[in-house]
Design a protein around this motif. Sequence first.
Motif, PDB file in Angstrom:
ATOM      1  N   ASP A 343       0.881  -1.098   0.192  1.00 12.88           N
ATOM      2  CA  ASP A 343      -0.010   0.075  -0.082  1.00 12.88           C
ATOM      3  C   ASP A 343       0.882   1.344  -0.017  1.00 12.88           C
ATOM      4  O   ASP A 343       0.497   2.245  -0.727  1.00 12.88           O
ATOM      5  N   VAL A 344       1.925   1.280   0.758  1.00  5.50           N
ATOM      6  CA  VAL A 344       2.809   2.603   0.889  1.00  5.50           C
ATOM      7  C   VAL A 344       3.500   2.747  -0.542  1.00  5.50           C
ATOM      8  O   VAL A 344       3.347   3.770  -0.985  1.00  5.50           O
ATOM      9  N   LEU A 345       3.787   1.705  -1.175  1.00  2.00           N
ATOM     10  CA  LEU A 345       4.553   1.804  -2.604  1.00  2.00           C
ATOM     11  C   LEU A 345       3.293   2.370  -3.573  1.00  2.00           C
ATOM     12  O   LEU A 345       3.611   3.120  -4.194  1.00  2.00           O
ATOM     13  N   VAL A 346       2.498   1.612  -3.405  1.00  2.00           N
ATOM     14  CA  VAL A 346       1.033   1.996  -4.571  1.00  2.00           C
ATOM     15  C   VAL A 346       0.865   3.536  -4.165  1.00  2.00           C
ATOM     16  O   VAL A 346       0.772   4.227  -5.054  1.00  2.00           O
ATOM     17  N   ASN A 347       0.799   3.869  -3.294  1.00  8.73           N
ATOM     18  CA  ASN A 347       0.333   5.311  -2.672  1.00  8.73           C
ATOM     19  C   ASN A 347       1.383   6.378  -3.046  1.00  8.73           C
ATOM     20  O   ASN A 347       1.334   7.225  -3.591  1.00  8.73           O
ATOM     21  N   ALA A 348       2.827   5.734  -2.959  1.00  6.82           N
ATOM     22  CA  ALA A 348       3.759   6.726  -3.239  1.00  6.82           C
ATOM     23  C   ALA A 348       4.047   6.919  -4.919  1.00  6.82           C
ATOM     24  O   ALA A 348       4.178   7.890  -5.243  1.00  6.82           O
TER      25      ALA A 348
END
Length: 356
Positions: A343-348
């Motif tokens: 999730d953190v990567l996708v949001n980034a």
Amino acid sequence: MKKHNFYAGPSILSQYTIKNTADAIIDFAGTGLSILEVSHRSKEFVAVIEEARLLVKELLDVPEGYSVLFLGGGASMQFCMVPYNLLKTKASYLETGTWAVNAIKEARLFGEVDVVASSKVANFSFIPKDFSVPSDSDYFHFTTNNTIYGTEIRKDPDVGVRLVADMSSDIFSRPVDVSKYDLIYAGAQKNLAPAGVTIVIVREDALGKVERPIPTMLDYRTHIKKDSMFNTPPVLPIFSALQTLRYYKQLGGVSAIEKTDIAKADKLYSAIDGSRMFKGTVTNPEDRSIMNVTFVMKPEYQELEKDFIDFASTKGIVGIKGHRSVGGFRASLYNALPMESVDVLVNAMKEFETKN
Ligand SMILES: *Cc1c(COP(=O)(O)O)cnc(C)c1O
């Protein structure tokens, strides 16, 4: 800041593994000694290796007649040990990446090697499907997951001969029909433990068929006979491997793990496919690895690749730089990586796209 570890290997391990390993480095099994300083023949360590062996058998449903070994030398040592022990006259290999290329090179030292198909011309961005394996092959060798190129074979193929597989980077991410294989090997540092131990699952009846003399240490039968204790095994990595195996069992085994792994990969691939800026390097969805997701920036944004890596690091994301032979990015989603990190990567990615 919390780190999100996408390294390809060595790579993320479960907190359970790391915490229990740290504890054992201070005091191993109540011995008052560190795991780093006890005999591999102590009853406490013998219990560790025995439980690890049983858990590998349980998690992968290994049938009777197979041995589970814990060896040194990395997966790369298996590139020569496999043909040394199993190649009588001819073996077939599938060429799907750098590791397969290395395995083929070693096998050629021992006999005829038939490379039945290759995706080299397309920089290994797909899995060849149209090939047949000569029925007089002693075995068919393939790499289940191509760590560098982000392709994966998630089925145990029916090719008419016995299978041998390098499962270094996707072992324990799906159920495997071990009965189709004469040998499976996997270096630990992708889905299991720190570097230093390699798991080998070998069908005992497949051994002893070659004429050539085999040096003692390179002969699987030595290690079967001595329960992986012919010489000093990699004690600490085996201890950590046991912790990971216990953790996998707690998670519900490889079928449960596979569901989570697929959900993580689906989320990242759909973010890539739905993006204006990024694109996947493996276009056929069937061939896409759920362990290593490789992607690049579309040509018009290519000069932003370095900026994205810097931006991602401000979010705690580490290890997403692609291998030099593919470029761009590689996010490794091994079993221990939580959905939260995806999730953190996708949001980034989304935030970076909006900003640029
Ligand atoms: C990492 C890797 C290897 C090499 O492993 P070593 O333990 O460094 O020898 C071989 N095959 C695959 C598929 C890998 O991912």
